[in-house]
Design a protein around this motif. Structure first.
Motif, PDB file in Angstrom:
ATOM      1  N   THR A 250     -43.317 -18.998 -14.091  1.00  0.00           N
ATOM      2  CA  THR A 250     -43.150 -18.180 -15.283  1.00  0.00           C
ATOM      3  C   THR A 250     -42.642 -19.046 -16.434  1.00  0.00           C
ATOM      4  O   THR A 250     -42.081 -20.124 -16.209  1.00  0.00           O
ATOM      5  CB  THR A 250     -42.152 -17.038 -15.025  1.00  0.00           C
ATOM      6  OG1 THR A 250     -40.847 -17.592 -14.796  1.00  0.00           O
ATOM      7  CG2 THR A 250     -42.573 -16.212 -13.812  1.00  0.00           C
ATOM      8  N   ARG A 274     -46.834 -11.264 -17.315  1.00  0.00           N
ATOM      9  CA  ARG A 274     -45.504 -10.672 -17.409  1.00  0.00           C
ATOM     10  C   ARG A 274     -45.525  -9.152 -17.384  1.00  0.00           C
ATOM     11  O   ARG A 274     -44.506  -8.526 -17.125  1.00  0.00           O
ATOM     12  CB  ARG A 274     -44.846 -11.163 -18.708  1.00  0.00           C
ATOM     13  CG  ARG A 274     -43.399 -10.836 -18.902  1.00  0.00           C
ATOM     14  CD  ARG A 274     -42.770 -11.730 -19.971  1.00  0.00           C
ATOM     15  NE  ARG A 274     -43.663 -11.948 -21.090  1.00  0.00           N
ATOM     16  CZ  ARG A 274     -43.593 -11.284 -22.239  1.00  0.00           C
ATOM     17  NH1 ARG A 274     -42.681 -10.359 -22.412  1.00  0.00           N
ATOM     18  NH2 ARG A 274     -44.429 -11.561 -23.219  1.00  0.00           N
ATOM     19  N   GLY A 371     -37.461 -11.864 -21.671  1.00  0.00           N
ATOM     20  CA  GLY A 371     -37.904 -11.197 -20.453  1.00  0.00           C
ATOM     21  C   GLY A 371     -38.306  -9.773 -20.738  1.00  0.00           C
ATOM     22  O   GLY A 371     -38.642  -9.407 -21.869  1.00  0.00           O
ATOM     23  N   HIS A 431     -35.043  -8.382 -16.877  1.00  0.00           N
ATOM     24  CA  HIS A 431     -35.729  -8.999 -15.755  1.00  0.00           C
ATOM     25  C   HIS A 431     -36.070 -10.442 -16.103  1.00  0.00           C
ATOM     26  O   HIS A 431     -36.917 -10.697 -16.962  1.00  0.00           O
ATOM     27  CB  HIS A 431     -37.019  -8.247 -15.437  1.00  0.00           C
ATOM     28  CG  HIS A 431     -36.808  -6.816 -15.065  1.00  0.00           C
ATOM     29  ND1 HIS A 431     -37.839  -5.906 -14.989  1.00  0.00           N
ATOM     30  CD2 HIS A 431     -35.679  -6.132 -14.739  1.00  0.00           C
ATOM     31  CE1 HIS A 431     -37.359  -4.731 -14.637  1.00  0.00           C
ATOM     32  NE2 HIS A 431     -36.051  -4.837 -14.477  1.00  0.00           N
ATOM     33  N   GLU A 434     -39.976 -12.175 -14.542  1.00  0.00           N
ATOM     34  CA  GLU A 434     -40.854 -11.064 -14.156  1.00  0.00           C
ATOM     35  C   GLU A 434     -42.288 -11.567 -14.031  1.00  0.00           C
ATOM     36  O   GLU A 434     -42.837 -12.188 -14.941  1.00  0.00           O
ATOM     37  CB  GLU A 434     -40.781  -9.910 -15.142  1.00  0.00           C
ATOM     38  CG  GLU A 434     -41.723  -8.778 -14.776  1.00  0.00           C
ATOM     39  CD  GLU A 434     -41.227  -7.394 -15.129  1.00  0.00           C
ATOM     40  OE1 GLU A 434     -41.996  -6.442 -14.981  1.00  0.00           O
ATOM     41  OE2 GLU A 434     -40.061  -7.266 -15.551  1.00  0.00           O
ATOM     42  N   TYR A 435     -42.875 -11.265 -12.892  1.00  0.00           N
ATOM     43  CA  TYR A 435     -44.205 -11.777 -12.557  1.00  0.00           C
ATOM     44  C   TYR A 435     -45.030 -10.645 -11.975  1.00  0.00           C
ATOM     45  O   TYR A 435     -44.632  -9.999 -11.011  1.00  0.00           O
ATOM     46  CB  TYR A 435     -44.058 -12.928 -11.558  1.00  0.00           C
ATOM     47  CG  TYR A 435     -45.277 -13.239 -10.712  1.00  0.00           C
ATOM     48  CD1 TYR A 435     -46.555 -13.303 -11.272  1.00  0.00           C
ATOM     49  CD2 TYR A 435     -45.151 -13.497  -9.354  1.00  0.00           C
ATOM     50  CE1 TYR A 435     -47.661 -13.591 -10.492  1.00  0.00           C
ATOM     51  CE2 TYR A 435     -46.250 -13.797  -8.566  1.00  0.00           C
ATOM     52  CZ  TYR A 435     -47.504 -13.835  -9.138  1.00  0.00           C
ATOM     53  OH  TYR A 435     -48.605 -14.118  -8.367  1.00  0.00           O
ATOM     54  N   TRP A 545     -45.560  -6.579  -8.489  1.00  0.00           N
ATOM     55  CA  TRP A 545     -44.677  -7.290  -9.410  1.00  0.00           C
ATOM     56  C   TRP A 545     -43.309  -7.542  -8.786  1.00  0.00           C
ATOM     57  O   TRP A 545     -42.881  -6.867  -7.861  1.00  0.00           O
ATOM     58  CB  TRP A 545     -44.523  -6.519 -10.720  1.00  0.00           C
ATOM     59  CG  TRP A 545     -43.806  -5.201 -10.629  1.00  0.00           C
ATOM     60  CD1 TRP A 545     -42.473  -4.962 -10.793  1.00  0.00           C
ATOM     61  CD2 TRP A 545     -44.402  -3.920 -10.352  1.00  0.00           C
ATOM     62  NE1 TRP A 545     -42.197  -3.623 -10.644  1.00  0.00           N
ATOM     63  CE2 TRP A 545     -43.355  -2.961 -10.377  1.00  0.00           C
ATOM     64  CE3 TRP A 545     -45.712  -3.489 -10.098  1.00  0.00           C
ATOM     65  CZ2 TRP A 545     -43.583  -1.604 -10.141  1.00  0.00           C
ATOM     66  CZ3 TRP A 545     -45.934  -2.140  -9.866  1.00  0.00           C
ATOM     67  CH2 TRP A 545     -44.884  -1.216  -9.896  1.00  0.00           C
ATOM     68  N   TYR A 547     -39.255  -9.596  -9.944  1.00  0.00           N
ATOM     69  CA  TYR A 547     -38.433 -10.158 -11.009  1.00  0.00           C
ATOM     70  C   TYR A 547     -37.067 -10.515 -10.444  1.00  0.00           C
ATOM     71  O   TYR A 547     -36.719 -10.143  -9.315  1.00  0.00           O
ATOM     72  CB  TYR A 547     -38.276  -9.178 -12.181  1.00  0.00           C
ATOM     73  CG  TYR A 547     -37.810  -7.790 -11.802  1.00  0.00           C
ATOM     74  CD1 TYR A 547     -36.463  -7.511 -11.553  1.00  0.00           C
ATOM     75  CD2 TYR A 547     -38.724  -6.735 -11.706  1.00  0.00           C
ATOM     76  CE1 TYR A 547     -36.038  -6.237 -11.211  1.00  0.00           C
ATOM     77  CE2 TYR A 547     -38.309  -5.461 -11.363  1.00  0.00           C
ATOM     78  CZ  TYR A 547     -36.967  -5.218 -11.119  1.00  0.00           C
ATOM     79  OH  TYR A 547     -36.548  -3.953 -10.777  1.00  0.00           O
TER      80      TYR A 547
END
Length: 636
Positions: A250, A274, A371, A431, A434-435, A545, A547
Motif C-alpha cells: 500500500t 484502497r 487512509g 484504517h 487499507e487494501y 478487504w 486494514y
C-alpha cells in the motif's frame, strides 16, 4: 556490449557440470521473475495464461491486459522471454520511463516502443533468442553471455539508458490489437504443444522479466523489481484452480502476501486498491460486491446493478517480495506507521455535541496518516456494527491532518435518529494499510481463498482481528446504494448458485482468510455468464478487504434542541470547540456486543443534553422528530 551468440544454447556435458557446481555455490536461488514465480516448483493447482486484450472490465474501468513494470538503474539489463516469442505477431515490448501515462488500469500505451524483442531477434538472427521452450527453462531463468546458467533460456535483452520504471507488455501470437480468447493448456509443467504454439492467441503461457547488472554474471540478478497493477488471466475453463502468490504494497508501506488458494475462475482480473467498489456518487466506498446487469458482456461487468462503480487499480502487486529500491522509486515508505486519531469533536448546527433533530452536524478530528476513516454512531452504546440499520456508519478517504465529516442526522436505514435522554456514543478510527482485493468473475472458490497475510505490522503487532495478520472482511449480502437503488435483497446473501454458507464476516473483527469460511461454488462448471444463473462468483466483482486500525477514539453526542430551520446548511465556518486529547479503547472482543457501552477502555465524553420540550396544559412531552420524507442509503 557482447552480442548473443548463435551457439549460446549449446553446452558440452563437462561445461554443464561445471556450471551446475558454480550455480549451486554462488548463484541466488531466484534467477527468474514472472511465470516462474507465479508457478514455482511444487505449486498446486493449474496454470492460467497471462492476457493482453483490448476489451475492458467494469464498463470501461480496467483493461483486460497485464501491463508489467520493472525498476532498473542506468546500465542495468532487462532480460526477457516468453513461450510465444517467434510465433505469429508475438513480442515483448518495452517503454522507457514516462512514456506510458494516464489513469492506472486505462494507461495510454504508445504504438512506438523503446525496445522490441521481435526487432532484436530479427537483427541478431538468433532463432532461440527470447524463446522459453520448456518448464526447465522457465524455472532456470535467463542464461548469461557466455552461457553459465544450466538450462537457462537465451534472453532478449535491453540495457536501460536511465534510472526509472520501465513498462513491459507480453504480447501473444495474435498481436497487441486482438480480443480473441486464447487457447490454454492449463498445465503447470508446460507439457502441451498449446503452451508454445499459435493457439495462445492473446495470451502467453510462460514469460520472464529479470533485472541484472551484467549480461555475463547471473549473481547480479536483482529480485523484487517486477510488479503490475492488474493481473488479467485466463484458464480456459473451470475445474482449474489457481494458486498464484503475489505481494501487494500500500502507499503507506503495509506489505501483504496474497495467495489465491485454489480460486477457480475461467477468465478474470484481480488488482489492489484502497476502496474496492464505489457507490454511484463515485467517492463512497461500497464495502459490498458488484453484480452485473444481464446486458452487454456480463462476465466482464460491462453494466453494473445499482450504478456501482469500479474503483480503479492503485497498488503495485509484486511477483516476489519487493526490493527496497523499487519501493523507494515508487515513493512508498519501507516501514508503515500505525494510524492515530486525535482532537475529536462533534458540532451540531447550533452548538457543540448537540445535533438538532433532523439536522445532524459535523465531526472534526485529526488523522496522523492518509487512509480511510470510519465513524460509527451506535443507537444503544452496545452495538457498534457498521452494517446495523439502526446505527450509522460514515466512511471516506482522509489525508493526514485535520478532517471534517458531515452527518445528515440519519441512521443506516435512512431514518433520523430520534430524540432521547441518553447520549449516542460514537467511535472514530482511521484504517492504515487499507487494501481491497476485487476479484472479478471468479465462478468457484471451494477452498475459500484468497488468503491475505500482513507481513510487516507496525511494531510487530498484528491487528486484533479474527486471524490476526491474516484477518480480513467481506459482505456478500444485498444492499442499497447512496441513490436508493437496491442490489439483491438487503441483508440476504446475493443471488447465484452455491453461495458461501456464511454470508458476511464479523463486521468488527473480520474472519481468518486462511480458513474456508467464504468457500462457494462447485469443483467444476458454474460459468453461465448470466447473472444469478451460474455459481456464486459468476458475473460478480467480489470484494475482500483488510486494514490495520489502532483502537478507536470515542465520543458522545445527543439529539435535541429545536429542529433547524428548513434549508439551513451546515456552516463551513463553524469551527469545533477545543477538546482535550481523546482517550482510546482497547479492541472489543466480539463484533456485536460489549460488556458495557465502552467496556475495556476510557471514554471521551462530549456532553450536551438540550432536549426540546413542548408544553401543554397537562403535560410536558419530548418533541418527536418529523417522519422523514426521503430515505438515503437504506439497508447499509
Amino acid at each position: 556490449m557482447r552480442p548473443v551468440s548463435k551457439q549460446s544454447g549449446r553446452r558440452t556435458v563437462i561445461a554443464a557440470l561445471v556450471a551446475s557446481v558454480v550455480a549451486l555455490l554462488s548463484v541466488p536461488a531466484a534467477l527468474a521473475a514472472g511465470s516462474a514465480t507465479l508457478y514455482p516448483n511444487g505449486v498446486a493447482g493449474t496454470r492460467a495464461n497471462t492476457e493482453w486484450r483490448t476489451s475492458t472490465y467494469g464498463g470501461g474501468a480496467v483493461f483486460r491486459r497485464t501491463l508489467l513494470h520493472a525498476y532498473a538503474t542506468a546500465g542495468e539489463y532487462l532480460l526477457m522471454g516468453s513461450t510465444a516469442i517467434g510465433v505469429g505477431a508475438a513480442d515483448v515490448m518495452v517503454w522507457d520511463p514516462g512514456l506510458v501515462a494516464g489513469t492506472v488500469g486505462l494507461e495510454s500505451v504508445p504504438t512506438t516502443t523503446s525496445y522490441s524483442c521481435a526487432a532484436q531477434r530479427s537483427t541478431s538472427g538468433v532463432a532461440a533468442q527470447g524463446k522459453i521452450v520448456s518448464r526447465g527453462e522457465e524455472l532456470a531463468g535467463p542464461d548469461t553471455v557466455p552461457s553459465s546458467v544450466p538450462n537457462g533460456y537465451t534472453p532478449c535483452y535491453y540495457q536501460v539508458p536511465s534510472t526509472g520504471i520501465y513498462s513491459i507488455a507480453m504480447i501473444g501470437p495474435s498481436g497487441p490489437s486482438s480480443d480473441a480468447d486464447g487457447g490454454v493448456a492449463a498445465d503447470v509443467g508446460l507439457a502441451s504443444a498449446s503452451d508454445f504454439n499459435a493457439s495462445q492467441l492473446t495470451s502467453v503461457a510462460g514469460w520472464d522479466v529479470t533485472v541484472r547488472d551484467s549480461l555475463a554474471d547471473a549473481t547480479t540478478t536483482r529480485p523484487g523489481r517486477l510488479y503490475t497493477f492488474t493481473l488479467a488471466l485466463f484458464t480456459g475453463g473451470n475445474g482449474r484452480p489457481a494458486d498464484l502468490i503475489n505481494y501487494v504494497v500500500t502507499p503507506d508501506g503495509y506489505r501483504y502476501k496474497v495467495d489465491d488458494h485454489g480460486m477457480d475462475p475461467n477468465g478474470w482480473i484481480q488488482y489492489a486498491n484502497r476502496l474496492g467498489f464505489l457507490d454511484p456518487d463515485g467517492k463512497t466506498p461500497l464495502y459490498h460486491d458488484a453484480v452485473a446487469v444481464n446486458s452487454g458482456h456480463p462476465a466482464q461487468l460491462t453494466s453494473i446493478q445499482g450504478g456501482v462503480i469500479f474503483a480503479r487499480p492503485e497498488f503495485p502487486m509484486f511477483f516476489e517480495p519487493p526490493a527496497p529500491a523499487a519501493l523507494t522509486a515508487l515513493g512508498i515508505p519501507l516501514a508503515p506507521t500505525a494510524p492515530q486519531v486525535s482532537s475529536l469533536t462533534f458540532r451540531g448546527i447550533k452548538r457543540p455535541a448537540v445535533a438538532s433533530p433532523q439536522s445532524g452536524g459535523s465531526f472534526s478530528f485529526t488523522s496522523s496518516v492518509t487512509g480511510v476513516y470510519q465513524i460509527v454512531i451506535s443507537h444503544d452504546g452496545v452495538n457498534f456494527d457498521p452494517t446495523n440499520p439502526q446505527n450509522r456508519v460514515l466512511r471516506g478517504s482522509a489525508v493526514a491532518g485535520p478532517q471534517k465529516v458531515a452527518w445528515d442526522g440519519k441512521d443506516n436505514s435512512g431514518a433520523y435518529l430520534p430524540i432521547k435522554s441518553a447520549a449516542y456514543p460514537y467511535r472514530v478510527g482511521i484504517h492504515g494499510g487499507e487494501y481491497h482485493l476485487p476479484f472479478v468473475d471468479v465462478e468457484n472458490n471451494i477452498q475459500g481463498g484468497p488468503s491475505i497475510t500482513l507481513l510487516n505490522p507496525p511494531n510487530g503487532v498484528c491487528p486484533a482481528l479474527n486471524g490476526g495478520c491474516s484477518g480480513a472482511f467481506y459482505d456478500d449480502r444485498g444492499y442499497s446504494t447512496t441513490t436508493g437503488q437496491t442490489v439483491g435483497t438487503a441483508g440476504t446473501v446475493l443471488c447465484g448458485l452455491n453461495p458461501p454458507t456464511v454470508a458476511f464476516s464479523d463486521p468488527v473483527l473480520g474472519y481468518d482468510t486462511t480458513s474456508n469460511q467464504r468457500a462457494f461454488g462447485t469443483p467444476v462448471g458454474g460459468n453461465a455468464n448470466v447473472p444469478c444463473l451460474g455459481n456464486f462468483g459468476d458475473t460478480k466483482g467480489l470484494d475482500l478487504w483488510t486494514y490495520y486500525a489502532a483502537a478507536p477514539v470515542n465520543g458522545e453526542l445527543t439529539v435535541g434542541d429545536q429542529p433547524a430551520p428548513a434549508g439551513s446548511p451546515l456552516s463551513s465556518s463553524d469551527s469545533p470547540s477545543a477538546a482535550a486529547p481523546p482517550a482510546t479503547l482497547s479492541t472489543p472482543q466480539t463484533g456485536t456486543a460489549l460488556a458495557g457501552p465502552f467496556a475495556g477502555g476510557a471514554v471521551l465524553t462530549i456532553l450536551g443534553m438540550g432536549l426540546a420540550a413542548v408544553t401543554g396544559r397537562r403535560r410536558t412531552a419530548i418533541q418527536a422528530p418529523r417522519t422523514p420524507t426521503s430515505v438515503t442509503r437504506p439497508g447499509r
